[in-house]
Design a protein around this motif. Sequence first.
Motif, PDB file in Angstrom:
ATOM      1  N   PHE A 247      21.113  51.916  89.535  1.00 12.43           N
ATOM      2  CA  PHE A 247      21.297  53.335  89.870  1.00 12.43           C
ATOM      3  C   PHE A 247      20.756  54.231  88.747  1.00 12.43           C
ATOM      4  CE2 PHE A 247      24.714  51.981  92.929  1.00 12.43           C
ATOM      5  CZ  PHE A 247      24.091  52.493  94.056  1.00 12.43           C
ATOM      6  N   ALA A 248      19.592  53.854  88.213  1.00 15.77           N
ATOM      7  CA  ALA A 248      18.851  54.658  87.230  1.00 15.77           C
ATOM      8  C   ALA A 248      19.608  54.841  85.915  1.00 15.77           C
ATOM      9  CB  ALA A 248      18.483  56.021  87.815  1.00 15.77           C
ATOM     10  N   GLY A 249      20.413  53.836  85.555  1.00 17.89           N
ATOM     11  CA  GLY A 249      21.097  53.900  84.269  1.00 17.89           C
ATOM     12  C   GLY A 249      22.317  54.787  84.267  1.00 17.89           C
ATOM     13  N   VAL A 250      23.098  54.760  85.356  1.00 15.54           N
ATOM     14  CA  VAL A 250      24.323  55.558  85.398  1.00 15.54           C
ATOM     15  C   VAL A 250      25.240  55.108  84.269  1.00 15.54           C
ATOM     16  CG1 VAL A 250      25.344  53.975  87.077  1.00 15.54           C
ATOM     17  CG2 VAL A 250      26.292  56.258  86.829  1.00 15.54           C
ATOM     18  N   SER A 253      30.872  54.749  81.761  1.00 17.61           N
ATOM     19  CA  SER A 253      32.143  55.427  82.054  1.00 17.61           C
ATOM     20  C   SER A 253      32.199  55.860  83.518  1.00 17.61           C
ATOM     21  CB  SER A 253      32.306  56.656  81.152  1.00 17.61           C
ATOM     22  OG  SER A 253      31.215  57.536  81.296  1.00 17.61           O
ATOM     23  N   ASP A 254      31.049  56.214  84.090  1.00 12.53           N
ATOM     24  CA  ASP A 254      31.007  56.584  85.509  1.00 12.53           C
ATOM     25  C   ASP A 254      31.057  55.345  86.397  1.00 12.53           C
ATOM     26  OD1 ASP A 254      30.860  59.372  85.119  1.00 12.53           O
ATOM     27  OD2 ASP A 254      28.709  59.263  84.750  1.00 12.53           O
ATOM     28  N   VAL A 255      30.445  54.246  85.947  1.00 10.59           N
ATOM     29  CA  VAL A 255      30.480  53.006  86.733  1.00 10.59           C
ATOM     30  C   VAL A 255      31.912  52.534  86.921  1.00 10.59           C
ATOM     31  CG1 VAL A 255      29.857  50.552  86.744  1.00 10.59           C
ATOM     32  CG2 VAL A 255      28.171  52.254  86.045  1.00 10.59           C
ATOM     33  N   LEU A 256      32.681  52.521  85.843  1.00  5.72           N
ATOM     34  CA  LEU A 256      34.059  52.019  85.917  1.00  5.72           C
ATOM     35  C   LEU A 256      34.967  52.936  86.732  1.00  5.72           C
ATOM     36  CD1 LEU A 256      34.590  50.659  82.283  1.00  5.72           C
ATOM     37  CD2 LEU A 256      33.797  49.458  84.324  1.00  5.72           C
ATOM     38  N   ARG A 257      34.558  54.191  86.918  1.00  3.70           N
ATOM     39  CA  ARG A 257      35.337  55.132  87.735  1.00  3.70           C
ATOM     40  C   ARG A 257      34.932  55.097  89.210  1.00  3.70           C
ATOM     41  NH1 ARG A 257      34.858  58.707  83.016  1.00  3.70           N
ATOM     42  NH2 ARG A 257      36.919  59.355  82.288  1.00  3.70           N
ATOM     43  N   MET A 258      33.897  54.354  89.540  1.00  2.00           N
ATOM     44  CA  MET A 258      33.393  54.332  90.914  1.00  2.00           C
ATOM     45  C   MET A 258      34.468  53.866  91.891  1.00  2.00           C
ATOM     46  SD  MET A 258      30.078  55.133  91.248  1.00  2.00           S
ATOM     47  CE  MET A 258      28.730  55.488  90.108  1.00  2.00           C
ATOM     48  N   LYS A 259      34.516  54.547  93.042  1.00  2.00           N
ATOM     49  CA  LYS A 259      35.464  54.190  94.097  1.00  2.00           C
ATOM     50  C   LYS A 259      34.700  53.781  95.365  1.00  2.00           C
ATOM     51  CE  LYS A 259      39.147  57.263  92.469  1.00  2.00           C
ATOM     52  NZ  LYS A 259      40.142  58.279  92.850  1.00  2.00           N
ATOM     53  N   SER A 271      29.569  62.511  91.005  1.00  2.00           N
ATOM     54  CA  SER A 271      29.245  63.533  90.008  1.00  2.00           C
ATOM     55  C   SER A 271      29.327  62.889  88.635  1.00  2.00           C
ATOM     56  CB  SER A 271      30.218  64.709  90.087  1.00  2.00           C
ATOM     57  OG  SER A 271      30.064  65.399  91.314  1.00  2.00           O
ATOM     58  N   MET A 272      28.309  63.106  87.807  1.00  2.90           N
ATOM     59  CA  MET A 272      28.283  62.504  86.480  1.00  2.90           C
ATOM     60  C   MET A 272      29.386  63.103  85.612  1.00  2.90           C
ATOM     61  SD  MET A 272      24.995  61.908  84.009  1.00  2.90           S
ATOM     62  CE  MET A 272      24.841  63.568  83.341  1.00  2.90           C
ATOM     63  N   GLY A 273      30.154  62.245  84.970  1.00  2.00           N
ATOM     64  CA  GLY A 273      31.291  62.702  84.191  1.00  2.00           C
ATOM     65  C   GLY A 273      30.924  63.609  83.038  1.00  2.00           C
ATOM     66  N   LYS A 274      29.731  63.417  82.445  1.00  2.00           N
ATOM     67  CA  LYS A 274      29.349  64.171  81.260  1.00  2.00           C
ATOM     68  C   LYS A 274      29.134  65.650  81.549  1.00  2.00           C
ATOM     69  CE  LYS A 274      26.241  64.007  77.283  1.00  2.00           C
ATOM     70  NZ  LYS A 274      25.123  63.290  76.628  1.00  2.00           N
ATOM     71  N   ASN A 275      28.533  65.959  82.713  1.00  2.00           N
ATOM     72  CA  ASN A 275      28.247  67.371  83.015  1.00  2.00           C
ATOM     73  C   ASN A 275      28.639  67.792  84.428  1.00  2.00           C
ATOM     74  OD1 ASN A 275      26.299  66.131  84.566  1.00  2.00           O
ATOM     75  ND2 ASN A 275      24.561  66.832  83.341  1.00  2.00           N
ATOM     76  N   PRO A 367       8.465  63.788  85.798  1.00  2.00           N
ATOM     77  CA  PRO A 367       9.626  64.270  85.036  1.00  2.00           C
ATOM     78  C   PRO A 367      10.672  64.946  85.916  1.00  2.00           C
ATOM     79  CG  PRO A 367       7.594  64.796  83.886  1.00  2.00           C
ATOM     80  CD  PRO A 367       7.193  64.281  85.238  1.00  2.00           C
ATOM     81  N   GLN A 368      10.219  65.661  86.952  1.00  2.77           N
ATOM     82  CA  GLN A 368      11.158  66.363  87.834  1.00  2.77           C
ATOM     83  C   GLN A 368      12.059  65.370  88.576  1.00  2.77           C
ATOM     84  OE1 GLN A 368       7.894  66.986  87.652  1.00  2.77           O
ATOM     85  NE2 GLN A 368       7.872  69.059  86.779  1.00  2.77           N
ATOM     86  N   MET A 369      11.468  64.254  89.035  1.00  2.00           N
ATOM     87  CA  MET A 369      12.270  63.249  89.736  1.00  2.00           C
ATOM     88  C   MET A 369      13.192  62.509  88.768  1.00  2.00           C
ATOM     89  SD  MET A 369      13.316  61.907  92.406  1.00  2.00           S
ATOM     90  CE  MET A 369      12.226  62.845  93.498  1.00  2.00           C
ATOM     91  N   LEU A 370      12.673  62.226  87.559  1.00  2.00           N
ATOM     92  CA  LEU A 370      13.519  61.581  86.562  1.00  2.00           C
ATOM     93  C   LEU A 370      14.699  62.458  86.176  1.00  2.00           C
ATOM     94  CD1 LEU A 370      10.873  59.927  84.217  1.00  2.00           C
ATOM     95  CD2 LEU A 370      12.601  58.742  85.573  1.00  2.00           C
ATOM     96  N   GLN A 371      14.458  63.769  86.104  1.00  2.00           N
ATOM     97  CA  GLN A 371      15.547  64.692  85.798  1.00  2.00           C
ATOM     98  C   GLN A 371      16.653  64.564  86.837  1.00  2.00           C
ATOM     99  OE1 GLN A 371      14.562  68.850  86.074  1.00  2.00           O
ATOM    100  NE2 GLN A 371      16.527  69.531  85.229  1.00  2.00           N
ATOM    101  N   LYS A 372      16.252  64.431  88.080  1.00  2.00           N
ATOM    102  CA  LYS A 372      17.233  64.287  89.169  1.00  2.00           C
ATOM    103  C   LYS A 372      17.971  62.956  89.055  1.00  2.00           C
ATOM    104  CE  LYS A 372      17.649  64.520  94.210  1.00  2.00           C
ATOM    105  NZ  LYS A 372      16.923  64.736  95.483  1.00  2.00           N
ATOM    106  N   LEU A 373      17.235  61.890  88.747  1.00  2.00           N
ATOM    107  CA  LEU A 373      17.845  60.569  88.642  1.00  2.00           C
ATOM    108  C   LEU A 373      18.789  60.478  87.444  1.00  2.00           C
ATOM    109  CD1 LEU A 373      14.756  58.321  89.455  1.00  2.00           C
ATOM    110  CD2 LEU A 373      16.770  58.661  90.899  1.00  2.00           C
ATOM    111  N   TYR A 374      18.371  61.074  86.326  1.00  2.00           N
ATOM    112  CA  TYR A 374      19.200  61.033  85.121  1.00  2.00           C
ATOM    113  C   TYR A 374      20.341  62.037  85.149  1.00  2.00           C
ATOM    114  CZ  TYR A 374      15.528  58.256  82.788  1.00  2.00           C
ATOM    115  OH  TYR A 374      14.640  57.279  82.432  1.00  2.00           O
TER     116      TYR A 374
END
Length: 404
Positions: A247-250, A253-259, A271-275, A367-374
């Motif tokens: 999943f593009a390097g999620v 901390s987000d992986v362990l919270r996955m439901k 939603s990414m926990g960091k932002n 870069p635009q697609m990577l921004q979305k993935l990251y």
Amino acid sequence: MSTSIKVLIRNAPKKDGTFPIAIRISKEGKSSYIHIGQSVKLEDWDAVACKVKKSHQNSVRLNNLIAQKFAEASDTSLELQAKKKDVSAKLVATKIKPKKGVTFFAVANEFVENMRKEGKYNRVPTDLSRLKNFREFLKTGDIDFSEITVPLLNRFRAHLKGDKKLGERTIVNHLILIRTIYNQAILGEIADVKNYPFGRRKIQIKIPQSTKIGLTKQEVEKIEQLDLSAVPKLNHARNIFLFSFYFAGVRISDVLRMKWSDFQNDRLFYSMGKNDKPGSLKIPAKVVNILNQYKNDEPGHGLIFPELKVVEDFSDQYTVARKISYSVKTLNKYLKKVGEMAKIEKPLTNHISRHTFGNISGDKISPQMLQKLYRHSSITTTISYQNNFIHKTADDALDSVLNG
């Protein structure tokens, strides 16, 4: 009758045997005291000159602070007398007596406590350690914001580098913390912006570039092809790493919270926990194979992976973050063994799953697609991050000189 202002030390010593330094404001036989937040031993105080003796290791700094507070009291007294004939000692003291929490470490303690309440487990012990280094460098209990000057911070930087032997990035993190607390004090109208020691022609903070190394496609395949059926703990650690990579390097901390509820209509929504940046990705076939290994596990908070199922109150974010921190250390320990079995010489941790995706994607994705993935908030962040893994232009330039 005029107002009398004098610097002295109070009669009652503190538990450590030092005496608090105070400014006494007297008029008509009545006195009020303003404590400046510092104290000295009796032998380090010059009662005649009303200042700290040179025998004290911080005499210059303390005497400068005393002079500043004395001048402030005198100016306030004159200002009030110009406006009002009858000025009491209490009124002068009230006008200049500091509010609660005006000193640096008082604000710092509040800052750390807020992080604790927000569940930022990893930040709390780290920042407490940085504050401890600053306090030990000062050799005093606390410091006024106005005393945090450019020369002081330069000495602190030199102390961290020369005495503590810390790296540049760690030193920068110390300065960032001090700047953050100072900014908070300014917003709370506790510190004066005119004394701010950061910015142009002052202390400028530049984050040094770090080297990011990810696995190659061939190294990932080695990990995928390992037979770990007889070692469940290693297999689980591998699953977590690959799940993140697919999943593009999620972030772990987000992986362990996955439901399970995050997966709908063959897509992952989270939603990414960091932002708190939301997004959606299709579920790769390789992820389905991983998920199938956990479908019959004991339920707990609707989570997929077991690490956080033991947490009783999932709304207690500090406890959740602490459990994640412990789990990551354990998973990384097993990942190290996975890497050894796959004969991968690079250090294998959950964090480099993100670097691995960046390394393999290289300049193949915009870069635009990577921004979305990251889930980066800024395209500048994405470009800066991905530059760690794009080497073709530099390699071609080198070849053109050596082999041209």
